[in-house]
Design a protein around this motif. Structure first.
Motif, PDB file in Angstrom:
ATOM      1  N   TRP A   1      50.476  47.345  -7.204  1.00 38.88           N
ATOM      2  CA  TRP A   1      50.360  48.694  -7.764  1.00 38.88           C
ATOM      3  C   TRP A   1      49.176  48.788  -8.734  1.00 38.88           C
ATOM      4  O   TRP A   1      48.446  49.781  -8.722  1.00 38.88           O
ATOM      5  CB  TRP A   1      51.641  49.073  -8.499  1.00 38.88           C
TER       6      TRP A   1
ATOM      7  N   ARG B   1      45.969  48.934  -6.747  1.00 39.79           N
ATOM      8  CA  ARG B   1      45.804  50.256  -6.123  1.00 39.79           C
ATOM      9  C   ARG B   1      45.379  51.279  -7.163  1.00 39.79           C
ATOM     10  O   ARG B   1      44.487  52.104  -6.925  1.00 39.79           O
ATOM     11  CB  ARG B   1      47.116  50.714  -5.477  1.00 39.79           C
TER      12      ARG B   1
ATOM     13  N   VAL C   1      49.508  54.353   3.331  1.00 41.53           N
ATOM     14  CA  VAL C   1      49.916  53.597   2.150  1.00 41.53           C
ATOM     15  C   VAL C   1      50.968  52.556   2.531  1.00 41.53           C
ATOM     16  O   VAL C   1      50.908  51.398   2.082  1.00 41.53           O
ATOM     17  CB  VAL C   1      50.445  54.535   1.048  1.00 41.53           C
TER      18      VAL C   1
ATOM     19  N   ASN D   1      45.873  63.900  -2.215  1.00 42.50           N
ATOM     20  CA  ASN D   1      46.624  62.693  -1.880  1.00 42.50           C
ATOM     21  C   ASN D   1      46.454  61.606  -2.937  1.00 42.50           C
ATOM     22  O   ASN D   1      47.429  60.967  -3.352  1.00 42.50           O
ATOM     23  CB  ASN D   1      46.157  62.152  -0.521  1.00 42.50           C
TER      24      ASN D   1
ATOM     25  N   ARG E   1      52.220  58.632  -9.148  1.00 44.78           N
ATOM     26  CA  ARG E   1      53.381  57.777  -8.858  1.00 44.78           C
ATOM     27  C   ARG E   1      53.160  56.352  -9.367  1.00 44.78           C
ATOM     28  O   ARG E   1      54.064  55.732  -9.939  1.00 44.78           O
ATOM     29  CB  ARG E   1      53.652  57.739  -7.354  1.00 44.78           C
TER      30      ARG E   1
ATOM     31  N   GLU F   1      48.279  62.450  -6.258  1.00 43.36           N
ATOM     32  CA  GLU F   1      49.723  62.262  -6.154  1.00 43.36           C
ATOM     33  C   GLU F   1      50.097  60.783  -6.169  1.00 43.36           C
ATOM     34  O   GLU F   1      51.066  60.377  -6.815  1.00 43.36           O
ATOM     35  CB  GLU F   1      50.247  62.937  -4.884  1.00 43.36           C
ATOM     36  N   GLU F   2      49.323  59.962  -5.469  1.00 37.50           N
ATOM     37  CA  GLU F   2      49.651  58.537  -5.470  1.00 37.50           C
ATOM     38  C   GLU F   2      49.397  57.907  -6.831  1.00 37.50           C
ATOM     39  O   GLU F   2      50.217  57.112  -7.315  1.00 37.50           O
ATOM     40  CB  GLU F   2      48.857  57.782  -4.399  1.00 37.50           C
TER      41      GLU F   2
ATOM     42  N   TYR G   1      48.981  60.168   5.285  1.00 36.10           N
ATOM     43  CA  TYR G   1      48.603  59.408   4.101  1.00 36.10           C
ATOM     44  C   TYR G   1      49.726  58.452   3.704  1.00 36.10           C
ATOM     45  O   TYR G   1      49.477  57.294   3.352  1.00 36.10           O
ATOM     46  CB  TYR G   1      48.276  60.347   2.947  1.00 36.10           C
ATOM     47  N   ALA G   2      50.953  58.930   3.773  1.00 38.63           N
ATOM     48  CA  ALA G   2      52.096  58.069   3.442  1.00 38.63           C
ATOM     49  C   ALA G   2      52.170  56.879   4.398  1.00 38.63           C
ATOM     50  O   ALA G   2      52.479  55.754   3.979  1.00 38.63           O
ATOM     51  CB  ALA G   2      53.388  58.874   3.490  1.00 38.63           C
TER      52      ALA G   2
END
Length: 223
Positions: A172, A175, A156, A203, A210, A206-207, A152-153
């Motif tokens: 950002w 997204r 991204v 996932n 952030r 968590e994103e 996933y990272a």
């Protein structure tokens, strides 16, 4: 913006050729041209690896859908991917390309209409009720959300690199707007796709958390 085309392994090239032949034999030139589109140097996520991943997920998640239509739509769904967007959205431009190319191949109007409809649907990933083909293509396209944390990272990172020309805060915010509804909302709709929901939800949450910090807004659950 990246200017070098990523290499395509012999194994992946052979698999793509085999998959195209299984859908539209005797149209090798069309398939080869599509592969080259997905290998355009500015693509970092929506590239040939993504095409192959979506085609594999279509097979993995399939039930009783019309796979001929879904597979063709998968081939064309990101065939045009310009950054920044031009007059048409990428999905609309890809749908029109599908109509043009597949009509030359002799497909019936009903099939042409269905393929174009599915390609356009990948803009919002919101199939209506009783649309098994739409559900399958959307689930296959979104399956990347359920990858391992490392995968996933990487996804991204590749998307951000693809949109390197977009300023951080603008990227950002875009997204965040796309991802936030998936913290609680429905992501996958096929029977097999629903099993991917927990990993995707983890996932995405968590994103989004952030991104909220980067944007200086309250994280999900505190708004």
């Amino acid at each position: 913006m990246p200017t070098e085309t990523r290499p395509l392994s012999d194994a992946d090239a052979a698999e793509l050729a085999e998959r195209w032949h299984a859908v539209l034999p005797h149209q090798e030139a069309m398939g080869a041209a599509l592969v080259e589109r997905y290998r355009e140097p500015w693509r970092r996520y929506h590239d040939v690896r993504h095409l192959l991943a979506v085609l594999r997920q279509v097979d993995a998640l399939a039930g009783d859908q019309d796979l001929f239509i879904v597979r063709l739509a998968a081939w064309f769904h990101d065939a045009i991917y310009d950054i920044p967007f031009r007059e048409l959205t990428n999905e609309e431009a890809s749908a029109r390309l599908a109509l043009r190319e597949l009509s030359r191949a002799g497909l019936e109007q009903e099939d042409l209409t269905q393929v174009a409809r599915l390609v356009r649907m990948t803009a919002e990933h919101a199939p209506g009720s009783r649309d098994p083909e739409g559900e399958l293509l959307c689930d296959a396209d979104l399956a990347v959300l359920a990858g391992s944390p490392d995968d996933y990272a990487a996804y991204v990172h590749d998307v951000r690199e693809e949109y390197a020309s977009v300023p951080d805060e603008e990227f950002w915010a875009a997204r965040f707007e796309v991802l936030e509804p998936w913290i609680e909302g429905e992501i996958f709709r096929t029977g097999k796709g629903k099993a991917l929901t927990p990993a995707a939800r983890r996932n995405v949450t968590e994103e989004v958390t952030r991104l909220a910090e980067l944007l200086g807004i309250d994280p999900p659950g505190r708004r």
